[in-house]
Design a protein around this motif. Sequence first.
Motif, short mmCIF file in Angstrom:
data_model
loop_
_atom_site.label_atom_id
_atom_site.label_comp_id
_atom_site.label_asym_id
_atom_site.label_seq_id
_atom_site.Cartn_x
_atom_site.Cartn_y
_atom_site.Cartn_z
N TYR A 140 0.80 -1.22 0.00
CA TYR A 140 0.00 0.00 0.00
C TYR A 140 0.84 1.28 0.00
N ASN A 141 2.15 1.12 -0.11
CA ASN A 141 3.07 2.27 -0.12
C ASN A 141 2.85 3.16 1.11
N LYS A 142 2.89 2.54 2.28
CA LYS A 142 2.63 3.25 3.53
C LYS A 142 3.92 3.43 4.32
N PRO A 143 4.04 4.54 5.06
CA PRO A 143 5.25 4.82 5.84
C PRO A 143 5.27 4.07 7.17
N VAL A 144 5.67 2.81 7.12
CA VAL A 144 5.69 1.95 8.31
C VAL A 144 7.13 1.63 8.67
N THR A 145 7.44 1.65 9.96
CA THR A 145 8.75 1.24 10.44
C THR A 145 8.60 0.36 11.67
N ILE A 146 9.64 -0.37 12.00
CA ILE A 146 9.61 -1.35 13.08
C ILE A 146 10.77 -1.09 14.04
N LEU A 147 10.47 -1.08 15.32
CA LEU A 147 11.52 -0.94 16.34
C LEU A 147 11.66 -2.23 17.12
N THR A 193 11.32 5.69 24.32
CA THR A 193 10.21 6.48 23.80
C THR A 193 10.74 7.63 22.93
N ASN A 194 11.91 8.14 23.28
CA ASN A 194 12.53 9.16 22.43
C ASN A 194 12.86 8.57 21.06
N ALA A 195 13.31 7.31 21.04
CA ALA A 195 13.60 6.65 19.76
C ALA A 195 12.32 6.51 18.93
N CYS A 196 11.21 6.21 19.57
CA CYS A 196 9.93 6.12 18.86
C CYS A 196 9.63 7.43 18.13
N ILE A 197 9.85 8.53 18.83
CA ILE A 197 9.57 9.85 18.25
C ILE A 197 10.56 10.18 17.14
N VAL A 198 11.82 9.83 17.36
CA VAL A 198 12.85 10.11 16.35
C VAL A 198 12.53 9.40 15.04
N VAL A 199 12.18 8.11 15.09
CA VAL A 199 11.93 7.39 13.84
C VAL A 199 10.65 7.88 13.17
N ALA A 200 9.66 8.31 13.97
CA ALA A 200 8.44 8.85 13.38
C ALA A 200 8.73 10.16 12.65
N GLU A 201 9.60 10.98 13.24
CA GLU A 201 9.94 12.26 12.62
C GLU A 201 10.85 12.07 11.41
N LYS A 202 11.61 10.98 11.38
CA LYS A 202 12.53 10.71 10.27
C LYS A 202 12.10 9.48 9.50
N ILE A 203 10.81 9.41 9.23
CA ILE A 203 10.23 8.20 8.65
C ILE A 203 10.78 7.91 7.26
N GLN A 204 11.18 8.92 6.53
CA GLN A 204 11.69 8.65 5.18
C GLN A 204 12.97 7.83 5.22
N GLN A 205 13.80 8.03 6.25
CA GLN A 205 15.00 7.20 6.40
C GLN A 205 14.69 5.86 7.07
N ALA A 206 13.59 5.82 7.83
CA ALA A 206 13.28 4.64 8.63
C ALA A 206 12.25 3.72 7.99
N ARG A 207 11.49 4.19 7.05
CA ARG A 207 10.35 3.42 6.53
C ARG A 207 10.81 2.09 5.93
N GLY A 208 10.01 1.07 6.22
CA GLY A 208 10.28 -0.25 5.69
C GLY A 208 11.39 -1.01 6.39
N ARG A 209 11.94 -0.43 7.46
CA ARG A 209 13.10 -1.04 8.11
C ARG A 209 12.74 -1.55 9.51
N ALA A 210 13.48 -2.55 9.96
CA ALA A 210 13.46 -2.96 11.36
C ALA A 210 14.71 -2.39 12.00
N ILE A 211 14.55 -1.70 13.14
CA ILE A 211 15.65 -0.94 13.73
C ILE A 211 15.80 -1.28 15.21
N ASN A 212 17.01 -1.65 15.60
CA ASN A 212 17.32 -1.93 17.00
C ASN A 212 17.29 -0.65 17.82
#
Length: 288
Positions: A140-147, A193-212
């Motif tokens: 669906y071409n959606k901006p999803v990321t995984i932590l 929780t700060n990491a949650c906010i960081v990846v949401a704000e930088k979703i273009q770099q984070a989208r589609g990725r699983a991130i430790n």
Amino acid sequence: MKTCVSGSSGFIGKHLTEALADKGIDVFAYPRELLTDPLESARFLEDIKPDYIFHLGAYGNMFSQQDEDQMLASNIFGTHILLQSSEKIPYKAFVYVSTSSVYGTKDKPMKETDVCDTDTYYGATKLSAELLCKAFAKKYNKPVTILRPFSLYGGGEASFRFIPTVIDKIRTGNVLNLEPSTNHDWTYVKDFTNACIVVAEKIQQARGRAINVGTGNQYTNIEVVGKIETIMGKKASIQETLNMREFKVQSWVADNTVIRSLGWKPKMDLISGLKETINAYTKQESQA
């Protein structure tokens, strides 16, 4: 700015809700029962039209949660329902909170490129949900990321968890049953929780990725107890116990290169985080 948080009443969810509110973001708690009701879930999200969705709701991350059917229902089907019911929402980011348990056991820092070979039901269901998130994002071409958080701790954690238990046993003088050599990468919950906010704000770099999300440092149980003893100024009464869990973790530490590349780094070292945690429990007891 509006945010929807599933699992908002849990340990991580409460801290994330507070962090988002501190930024002036309106937070809407996603009712847990909607994870079994796709129509009502879609209506709920359509009414809110959130800019961000954080999916924390899960089952099985506590030792007492052993119902395998419930793990499948909550972690896989619940995630599927939330994803599908959000498909028409033009959100900026969808952040799925998984777990480092998807890796299984390793003998070196865990990297996102490692093969995930978990052999627990919890890890398997969370990994399945990760794959659903990736498939949904691609289709669906959606901006999803995984932590993938490592071992989180902090004020408000359930009393039977490891660090609250150590604090209580030292405070009361009761015997602490301890497997001394198990390792964890202890990560302060507000750093996560700060990491949650960081990846949401930088979703273009984070989208589609699983991130430790971890500190990149690990400590044995006995080392953690020693630090708590030093802070509290009192020794624990320890009874060494082997094989308290299904397996003994000899190595459990994050390679956090990716999350650091997005501008995140832990603000709390273990001593500072433990001090904050002990202060939180002391304050809670004084108000009881």
